[in-house]
Design a protein around this motif. Structure first.
Motif, PDB file in Angstrom:
ATOM      1  N   UNK A 142      25.612 -60.359  76.304  1.00  0.00           N
ATOM      2  CA  UNK A 142      25.632 -58.984  76.781  1.00  0.00           C
ATOM      3  C   UNK A 142      26.862 -58.249  76.257  1.00  0.00           C
ATOM      4  N   UNK A 143      28.014 -58.882  76.373  1.00  0.00           N
ATOM      5  CA  UNK A 143      29.253 -58.272  75.883  1.00  0.00           C
ATOM      6  C   UNK A 143      29.208 -58.118  74.366  1.00  0.00           C
ATOM      7  N   UNK A 144      28.792 -59.191  73.677  1.00  0.00           N
ATOM      8  CA  UNK A 144      28.724 -59.144  72.224  1.00  0.00           C
ATOM      9  C   UNK A 144      27.753 -58.100  71.715  1.00  0.00           C
ATOM     10  N   UNK A 145      26.613 -57.964  72.397  1.00  0.00           N
ATOM     11  CA  UNK A 145      25.625 -56.963  71.986  1.00  0.00           C
ATOM     12  C   UNK A 145      26.159 -55.551  72.098  1.00  0.00           C
ATOM     13  N   UNK A 146      26.899 -55.277  73.183  1.00  0.00           N
ATOM     14  CA  UNK A 146      27.466 -53.945  73.368  1.00  0.00           C
ATOM     15  C   UNK A 146      28.530 -53.656  72.322  1.00  0.00           C
ATOM     16  N   UNK A 147      29.421 -54.615  72.090  1.00  0.00           N
ATOM     17  CA  UNK A 147      30.502 -54.422  71.107  1.00  0.00           C
ATOM     18  C   UNK A 147      29.930 -54.240  69.705  1.00  0.00           C
ATOM     19  N   UNK A 148      28.922 -55.059  69.361  1.00  0.00           N
ATOM     20  CA  UNK A 148      28.295 -54.951  68.044  1.00  0.00           C
ATOM     21  C   UNK A 148      27.629 -53.600  67.865  1.00  0.00           C
ATOM     22  N   UNK A 149      26.925 -53.151  68.893  1.00  0.00           N
ATOM     23  CA  UNK A 149      26.223 -51.876  68.805  1.00  0.00           C
ATOM     24  C   UNK A 149      27.204 -50.711  68.671  1.00  0.00           C
ATOM     25  N   UNK A 150      28.348 -50.809  69.347  1.00  0.00           N
ATOM     26  CA  UNK A 150      29.316 -49.704  69.336  1.00  0.00           C
ATOM     27  C   UNK A 150      30.237 -49.718  68.123  1.00  0.00           C
ATOM     28  N   UNK A 151      30.644 -50.929  67.683  1.00  0.00           N
ATOM     29  CA  UNK A 151      31.687 -51.002  66.667  1.00  0.00           C
ATOM     30  C   UNK A 151      31.347 -51.897  65.472  1.00  0.00           C
ATOM     31  N   UNK A 152      30.228 -52.619  65.501  1.00  0.00           N
ATOM     32  CA  UNK A 152      29.874 -53.512  64.412  1.00  0.00           C
ATOM     33  C   UNK A 152      30.237 -54.958  64.718  1.00  0.00           C
ATOM     34  N   UNK A 153      29.640 -55.897  63.965  1.00  0.00           N
ATOM     35  CA  UNK A 153      29.809 -57.308  64.295  1.00  0.00           C
ATOM     36  C   UNK A 153      31.234 -57.801  64.074  1.00  0.00           C
ATOM     37  N   UNK A 154      31.983 -57.195  63.153  1.00  0.00           N
ATOM     38  CA  UNK A 154      33.366 -57.608  62.938  1.00  0.00           C
ATOM     39  C   UNK A 154      34.197 -57.437  64.212  1.00  0.00           C
ATOM     40  N   UNK A 155      33.869 -56.400  64.969  1.00  0.00           N
ATOM     41  CA  UNK A 155      34.613 -56.124  66.196  1.00  0.00           C
ATOM     42  C   UNK A 155      34.416 -57.231  67.235  1.00  0.00           C
ATOM     43  N   UNK A 156      33.281 -57.921  67.165  1.00  0.00           N
ATOM     44  CA  UNK A 156      33.044 -59.020  68.101  1.00  0.00           C
ATOM     45  C   UNK A 156      34.070 -60.128  67.881  1.00  0.00           C
ATOM     46  N   UNK A 157      34.288 -60.494  66.619  1.00  0.00           N
ATOM     47  CA  UNK A 157      35.271 -61.531  66.317  1.00  0.00           C
ATOM     48  C   UNK A 157      36.694 -61.041  66.606  1.00  0.00           C
ATOM     49  N   UNK A 158      36.939 -59.748  66.389  1.00  0.00           N
ATOM     50  CA  UNK A 158      38.266 -59.218  66.708  1.00  0.00           C
ATOM     51  C   UNK A 158      38.504 -59.270  68.215  1.00  0.00           C
ATOM     52  N   UNK A 159      37.449 -59.072  68.982  1.00  0.00           N
ATOM     53  CA  UNK A 159      37.554 -59.201  70.441  1.00  0.00           C
ATOM     54  C   UNK A 159      38.022 -60.596  70.828  1.00  0.00           C
ATOM     55  N   UNK A 160      37.517 -61.616  70.123  1.00  0.00           N
ATOM     56  CA  UNK A 160      37.925 -62.995  70.401  1.00  0.00           C
ATOM     57  C   UNK A 160      39.382 -63.234  70.003  1.00  0.00           C
ATOM     58  N   UNK A 161      39.836 -62.559  68.952  1.00  0.00           N
ATOM     59  CA  UNK A 161      41.248 -62.676  68.561  1.00  0.00           C
ATOM     60  C   UNK A 161      42.139 -62.137  69.675  1.00  0.00           C
ATOM     61  N   UNK A 162      41.789 -60.955  70.167  1.00  0.00           N
ATOM     62  CA  UNK A 162      42.560 -60.347  71.264  1.00  0.00           C
ATOM     63  C   UNK A 162      42.507 -61.236  72.499  1.00  0.00           C
ATOM     64  N   UNK A 163      41.329 -61.794  72.776  1.00  0.00           N
ATOM     65  CA  UNK A 163      41.176 -62.678  73.931  1.00  0.00           C
ATOM     66  C   UNK A 163      42.053 -63.914  73.808  1.00  0.00           C
ATOM     67  N   UNK A 164      42.151 -64.469  72.593  1.00  0.00           N
ATOM     68  CA  UNK A 164      42.974 -65.663  72.382  1.00  0.00           C
ATOM     69  C   UNK A 164      44.445 -65.371  72.662  1.00  0.00           C
TER      70      UNK A 164
END
Length: 394
Positions: A149-171
């Motif tokens: 759900x989170x990944x789908x929203x981030x991908x739709x809003x900012x693209x799939x690269x943003x999903x991995x960047x989200x994980x960087x910030x989370x780390x």
């Protein structure tokens, strides 16, 4: 003897949950990744399989290392490795680099699973440990559904690269939290020189530990096989939209959460071994009901989908009841080498998880009956194992 510090429940939940989120958060982006890297969907799906391979190797390495350098350093270095892997995923411009990055990401993330379990097993005793495992299992059950759900929203809003960047910030956030709040829990009596082969011999000659490994690997294998197979059932057969299916995942995940909470309440009445057996019986009932439903009906109607969901709910409810107590009891006789024992034990059951998921993918034909029958065979084996080696032995 110096009293071992007990980390906060919130910290333990975050540390054990982030590997699950990392596994599923980018799955809605798979079609976009396939197009961006100009590869087939099959090649892109390998990024899911290789995550489990990296995770299995990681739980062994970090668990063993935590007995040598300590729980806190093993956790912190694992999170750093996870962050580097996530950054490489963000930067990847080829499928080969993405596969390597996912392996490294999973290798680092696995510290959240194995070291957290080790910390709980050595810093919390008896009934309180069972309760904490039940509380944590309730959260773990929910995270695989939240990720897409989170990944789908981030991908739709900012693209799939943003999903991995989200994980960087989370780390980064997880590292800072663990750095400031995670105490060292390894007891001074734990030796730094541990023979892996001697610990392995103790594990494989302990029938109850083997039984717990079968149950933990089996329940997780069923859970993730469901997440692998469910899109073909509900999106392709019942023609649900991806958005509705994402919401459906949360509804289904509630069954495991309710099961974990029920397990915690049952501790006031039954011994953990009996609760495990009860959970296995509930799983058998759910898998049997699901098989009967699929065998007696084939119309892709809303009512039929709801009935199938009820049976799946019952199956996953049983997993939620049994799993926390299996995790809590599995290594009670290995406190002197709990890090290395946890590493070997986790490696074994994660390999079993991988085999079960691969089995589901090999058996997949598009028929609705394959998954229910596959699950029925697995839960019957687990029920027999629980009765012969865990509940009766007690």
């Amino acid at each position: 003897m110096k009293k071992v510090s007990v980390p906060s429940l919130m910290l333990m939940i975050i540390l054990v949950a982030f590997p699950q989120i990392s596994e599923t958060i980018y799955t809605p982006s798979l079609p976009d990744i396939s197009k961006a890297l100009n590869v087939s969907s099959n090649a892109t799906q390998l990024t899911l399989s290789i995550y489990f391979a990296g995770f299995a190797l990681g739980v062994f390495c970090w668990g063993w290392l935590s007995d040598i350098i300590g729980r806190r350093p093993a956790m912190l270095w694992g999170i750093v490795t996870y962050g580097v892997g996530s950054l490489l995923c963000y930067m990847a411009n080829s499928i080969e680099l993405l596969l390597i990055s996912r392996f490294l990401q999973a290798f680092g993330a696995s510290t959240g699973s194995v070291v957290t379990q080790t910390i709980l097993r050595e810093s919390v005793d008896g009934h309180k440990r069972h309760v904490m495992f039940a509380q944590i299992s309730a959260v773990i059950a929910f995270t695989p559904a939240v990720g897409p759900l989170v990944g789908g929203w981030v991908d739709q809003a900012f693209g799939f690269k943003a999903v991995f960047f989200t994980l960087v910030v989370m780390s980064i956030g997880i590292f800072l939290y663990a750095f400031t709040a995670l105490p060292e829990t390894r007891a001074s009596s734990t030796t730094n020189k541990i023979s892996i082969f001697l610990v392995l011999k103790r594990i494989i000659t302990d029938s109850k530990v083997i039984a717990f490994g079968l149950l933990i690997g089996g329940t997780n294998g069923i859970l993730f096989s469901y997440y692998a197979e469910a899109p073909f059932i509900f999106i392709e057969y019942f023609k649900m939209s991806p958005g509705l299916y994402g919401f459906l995942g949360i509804v289904v995940a509630l069954s495991s959460i309710i099961g974990a909470n029920l397990s915690k309440r049952l501790l006031a009445v039954y011994i953990p071994e009996k609760i495990i057996y009860i959970g296995c019986l509930v799983m058998i009932a759910g898998a049997t009901l699901l098989s009967v439903i699929v065998l007696t009906g084939t119309n892709p109607t809303v009512f039929y989908a709801v009935v199938i969901l009820v049976a799946i709910f019952l199956l996953l409810l049983g997993i939620g009841i049994a799993l926390p107590n299996c995790l809590s009891l599995a290594l009670v006789n290995f406190q002197d080498v709990v890090g290395t024992a946890g590493a070997l034990f986790s490696l074994g059951y994660y390999l079993l998880v991988t085999l079960i998921i691969c089995g589901m993918s090999q058996l997949h034909t598009g028929s609705l009956i394959i998954m229910p029958l596959y699950f029925l065979v697995l839960v019957v084996i687990m029920g027999i194992t629980s009765r012969m080696f865990i509940y009766r032995a007690k």
